[in-house]
Design a protein around this motif. Structure first.
Motif, short mmCIF file in Angstrom:
data_model
loop_
_atom_site.label_atom_id
_atom_site.label_comp_id
_atom_site.label_asym_id
_atom_site.label_seq_id
_atom_site.Cartn_x
_atom_site.Cartn_y
_atom_site.Cartn_z
N THR A 1 -8.26 -9.15 2.28
CA THR A 1 -7.20 -8.29 2.12
C THR A 1 -5.65 -8.94 2.25
N VAL B 1 -3.20 -2.32 4.17
CA VAL B 1 -3.40 -3.71 3.39
C VAL B 1 -4.06 -3.33 1.72
N ASN C 1 0.92 -1.14 -0.04
CA ASN C 1 0.01 0.07 0.04
C ASN C 1 1.00 1.25 -0.02
N PRO D 1 -6.55 -4.94 -1.17
CA PRO D 1 -7.57 -5.80 -1.57
C PRO D 1 -7.08 -7.14 -2.34
#
Lengths: 388, 228
Positions: free
Chosen positions: A205, A66, A59, A68
């Motif tokens: 996630t 997290v 991220n 997706p």
């Protein structure tokens, strides 16, 4: 040998002073060796296990945030991406919180495929990929905790909770990564699905997406393409090489390399000043003796050599004791500290570190002896005898 | 004079003190034959020790020439003078100047470290030198464990051990009581008579000077000789 004996006798003149100087040098080399070993192991941990055609997607905010899981398939479709896997930091421990584990929940099949350097037997890769509660343990951890294949153990997390409030995932040790010379085989890996289905929050996630590219030459383009794919999305990405990721992970503790260099450098400069100053004083005290040696017929250059011999002895004796004690600390202390982190089990005094230490001893001896030796060479016999 | 060990010809010595030039002596002449024992006396500041230093190659004259065994030494380089001293001159000081961390034997061995002799031969010579001065049984003692007289005997053994032709002694009994001083002076006399060492001794003490073959009084840049 004649001059060495004279250098020793010079050191014996003030035993307490000599002992304190040796102690000062000992401290400097102890710090150097322990921090050096720490730094080398850190470098090995961040660099050696990093493949040049592996990338890590995190991220963009930071790597604790997290992504997706849906990103995984989209990343897999980027040109020149040959394989994709993913992982989530588990924050694991075994039985008690102090029994810290480097633990990840991973997608087993792709992870084992991508990280073939973990060196897992093929049948165990098969079990790891198909058995939901299978745990892959690094050899270091397996040995440390006495795990064998088939053992059922609890692995707990200090981050994640299950829907019923429990924080333990029971697993079976069904695969052991032997690791290699450069990859110590530390860490444990559980099945992502098994983990994700039970956890109470942040489902679907992942922490990181791991990419294998068609070759290192495609890395830059793939990094650009992946990050462009998620630009302006709620979870923007930052893709870097695996080596850069590992280095950044370590750097969250601060720039350890710089800290180590700073501490060691400060210690050496301090010791340089202490030993140099003390030796200059010692030579001043011995002006009369030096004048006598010159009178007897000792050439100035030979007297300078004896003085430098004294500082070299101080540097070598103190330095060698420092290295020996550092070795004991690393060997004995490392074994004890390995209970807290397998990283400590990888600490070692490398031949390169030892060679540098010996070179530093010589340098320290020469530099601290230079001014006293110069002063000794300049002693005027007639003037010196007038002062006695 | 073919038997001359040392010849001082028109030697001058002066120091600069600020703008002033201080002349110690000018056109000093002296011949010391092989096997001589000369006592140099004179008032403080007459240049006795300066002369001794020049004879030992520790100080250089401002003018004139110093010849040792037919070879001029005043223009030798520092390193050549060091080698020359090591081979030809033994020094005995008023305050002994022994190395405090070395034993008597190791102190005596110091001049031999400048030779190519092996340790066995060095030890043998050290033993002989200590026997000459009667201190072989104290060879493992450090200077602080010896009396003043014993320390001076060690210093004499150190001056002797490399078998130099010339011994230079600067007030060798200046720090000793009368009895011990007599022992040391008798020893110097013995070294001169039995071993043929040429000795130049600077002293303030007329009684000490009597042990020499001849006394030279240095005053106002000139020698006056009295035969003992």
């Amino acid at each position: 040998m004649k001059d060495l004996a004279l250098a020793f006798s010079g050191l014996a003149r003030k035993k307490l002073r000599t002992a304190l100087l040796i102690f000062a040098v000992f401290i400097a080399f102890l710090i150097y060796a322990v921090l050096g070993a720490f730094s080398a192991s850190l470098d090995a941990a961040t660099g050696s296990s990093a493949s040049s055609n592996r990338l890590v997607v995190s991220n963009r905010i930071n790597f604790t945030e997290v992504l997706p899981i849906a990103y995984v398939n989209r990343v897999a479709n980027v040109p020149n991406v040959t394989d994709v896997s993913y992982s989530m930091w588990f924050g694991g421990y075994y039985q008690e919180e102090r029994n810290f584990l480097i633990a990840f929940a991973v997608e087993p099949a792709s992870y084992a495929r991508m990280f073939s350097d973990l060196n897992i037997p093929a049948d165990q890769v098969q079990r790891f990929s198909t058995q939901r509660d299978c745990m892959l343990a690094g050899r270091t951890d397996a040995d440390r905790w006495g795990w064998n294949l088939g053992d059922r153990i609890p692995v707990s997390s200090n981050i994640w909770r299950q829907t019923d409030g429990a924080n333990t995932w029971p697993v079976e040790v069904c695969a052991i990564a032997e690791g290699g010379e450069e990859l110590p085989g530390a860490g444990v890996y559980i099945n992502y699905e098994y983990f994700d289905e039970a956890r109470a929050f942040a489902n679907d996630t992942v922490g990181n997406i791991h990419i294998q590219t068609a070759g290192a030459e495609y890395n830059d383009q793939v990094i650009q393409d992946v990050d462009a794919l998620f630009q302006n999305s709620p979870a923007e990405t930052e893709t870097v090489t695996e080596a850069a990721f590992n280095a950044a992970f370590i750097d969250q503790q601060g720039n350890l390399g710089l800290i180590i260099l700073g501490v060691t450098g400060a210690a050496f400069v301090t010791i340089l000043l202490i030993v140099g100053n003390a030796m200059s004083g010692a030579i001043r005290e011995r002006t009369g003796e030096i004048a006598v040696m010159k009178t007897i017929g000792f050439p100035s250059a030979r007297i300078a050599r004896i003085v430098v011999g004294e500082t070299l002895l101080i540097a070598c004796i103190g330095g060698l004791i420092g290295l020996i004690v550092a070795w004991l600390i690393i060997e004995l202390g490392g074994a004890v500290l390995a209970a807290f982190s397998p990283f400590f089990a990888t600490l070692t005094l490398s031949p390169q570190l030892l060679a540098t230490a010996v070179a530093l001893m010589a340098l320290l001896g020469l530099i601290t002896g230079a001014i006293p030796a110069w002063n000794a060479m300049r002693v005027n016999v007639v003037t010196a005898f007038r002062r006695i | 004079m073919t038997n001359a060990l040392i010849q001082i010809a028109d030697v001058a010595k002066s120091y600069r003190r600020g703008q002033e030039t201080l002349s110690i002596f000018d056109r000093l002449n002296l011949t010391i034959p092989h096997g001589d024992f000369v006592a140099i006396m004179g008032p403080s500041g007459s240049g006795k020790t300066t002369l001794l230093n020049m004879l030992g190659g520790l100080d250089r004259p401002s003018g004139g020439a110093i010849t040792f065994d037919g070879k001029q030494i005043e223009n030798l380089s520092e390193s050549k003078l060091s080698s020359w001293r090591a081979a030809n001159v033994g020094f005995i000081f008023q305050f002994y100047n022994l190395m405090p961390t070395l034993t008597a034997a190791k102190n005596v061995e110091l001049p031999l470290l400048l030779t190519r002799l092996g340790s066995g031969e060095r030890n043998r010579r050290v033993q002989t030198a200590l026997e000459i001065v009667g201190l072989s049984e104290r060879k493992d003692h450090k200077p602080k464990e010896l009396s003043g007289g014993q320390q001076q005997r060690v210093a004499i053994a150190r001056a002797l051990v490399a078998d130099p032709k010339l011994l230079l002694a600067d007030e060798p009994t200046g720090d000793l009581d009368r009895t011990t001083a007599t022992e040391i002076l008798e020893m110097l006399q013995l070294l001169n008579k039995d071993l043929g060492k040429t000795i130049v001794m600077v002293t303030h003490d007329p009684a000490a000077a009597k042990y020499a073959k001849r006394e030279l009084h240095l005053d106002k840049g000139e020698f006056e000789e009295r035969v003992s």
